[in-house]
Design an enzyme around this catalytic site. Structure first.
Site, PDB file in Angstrom:
ATOM      1  N   CYS A 191       0.813  -0.744   0.070  1.00  0.00           N
ATOM      2  CA  CYS A 191      -0.026  -0.031  -0.752  1.00  0.00           C
ATOM      3  C   CYS A 191       0.874   1.330   0.054  1.00  0.00           C
ATOM      4  CB  CYS A 191      -0.768  -0.515   1.298  1.00  0.00           C
ATOM      5  SG  CYS A 191      -1.720   1.138   1.795  1.00  0.00           S
TER       6      CYS A 191
ATOM      7  N   HIS B 185      -9.010  -3.562  -2.217  1.00  0.00           N
ATOM      8  CA  HIS B 185      -8.777  -2.896  -0.687  1.00  0.00           C
ATOM      9  C   HIS B 185      -8.790  -1.620  -0.753  1.00  0.00           C
ATOM     10  CE1 HIS B 185      -3.853  -2.355   0.511  1.00  0.00           C
ATOM     11  NE2 HIS B 185      -4.513  -0.881  -0.382  1.00  0.00           N
ATOM     12  N   GLU B 186      -8.792  -1.022  -2.513  1.00  0.00           N
ATOM     13  CA  GLU B 186      -8.918   0.938  -2.397  1.00  0.00           C
ATOM     14  C   GLU B 186     -10.784   0.861  -2.094  1.00  0.00           C
ATOM     15  OE1 GLU B 186      -7.017   1.966  -3.152  1.00  0.00           O
ATOM     16  OE2 GLU B 186      -5.624   0.709  -3.730  1.00  0.00           O
TER      17      GLU B 186
ATOM     18  N   HIS C  42     -10.118   1.017   1.644  1.00  0.00           N
ATOM     19  CA  HIS C  42      -9.701   2.453   2.055  1.00  0.00           C
ATOM     20  C   HIS C  42     -11.099   3.914   2.576  1.00  0.00           C
ATOM     21  CE1 HIS C  42      -5.498   2.205   2.608  1.00  0.00           C
ATOM     22  NE2 HIS C  42      -5.497   1.609   1.230  1.00  0.00           N
TER      23      HIS C  42
END
EC number: 3.5.1.88
Length: 202
Positions: free
Chosen positions: A121, A163-164, A167
């Site tokens: 990341c 993954h994003e 966030h």
């Protein structure tokens, strides 16, 4: 014939990416990437109500920042902006491969099949750890012009999107790491605190 050529030109124009940006790194990227430990990474992002030039400018600046860090994905909270926007380009070294912009992305469904893969990341540089995620997903989102889209993704694209989106929800990939010993080791080696990791519930 002139009319036909004009129509072809018009169609070609429509197919051009709405956001054009060089993939060459710049010395001073337009945005700062916040690192693990900053509250920006733990604050859930807000839905984008209107897709306008300001949102497209933000997406462009995010892409420039991402390319300058040699990343393949970046979410707005990573640059301190709490909007549900992320950019992805799995082929960041290919100048002819257009990036993707995801506005208000939502995972509609996930596969029962899961796999483990090493993730890194831009907000946690130097740390690379295995994370278990669904192998494929179905996604709804809006593109950079505000058009509603749906897509099926698997492999690296599915993993990067998940993954994003994490966030956008205030979650970092290290929250999902199960190898506690390796997690502590890599965090310590890269000057991050174990106390900045919040164990995810899913």
């Amino acid at each position: 014939m002139a009319g036909s050529f004009a129509q072809l030109a018009k169609n070609a124009e429509k197919k051009k990416p709405s956001i054009s940006v060089s993939k060459e790194p710049v010395e001073n990227p337009p945005l700062k990437v916040y690192q693990l430990g900053d509250e920006a990474l733990r604050t859930p992002a807000n839905r984008i109500v209107k897709v306008d030039d300001a949102i497209r400018k933000l997406a462009k600046d995010m892409l420039i920042t991402m390319y300058s860090s040699k990343g393949i994905g970046l979410a707005a909270p990573q640059v301190g902006i709490q909007k549900r926007l992320l950019v992805i380009d799995l082929n960041f070294e290919d100048p002819n491969s257009p990036p993707m912009v995801f506005i208000n992305p939502e995972i509609i469904s996930s596969s029962a099949t899961v796999d483990t893969y090493e993730e890194g990341c831009l907000s946690i540089p130097g740390v690379y750890l295995n994370v278990l995620r669904p192998s494929s997903i179905k996604l709804s989102y809006r593109d950079e012009m505000g058009r509603p889209k749906k897509m099926n993704a698997d492999g690296l694209m599915a993993r990067c999107i998940q993954h994003e989106i994490d966030h956008l929800n205030g979650v970092c990939f290290v929250d999902k790491v199960t190898d506690e010993e390796e997690l502590k080791k890599q965090l310590n080696e890269n000057n991050f605190k174990r106390s900045d990791v919040i164990k995810a519930t899913n």
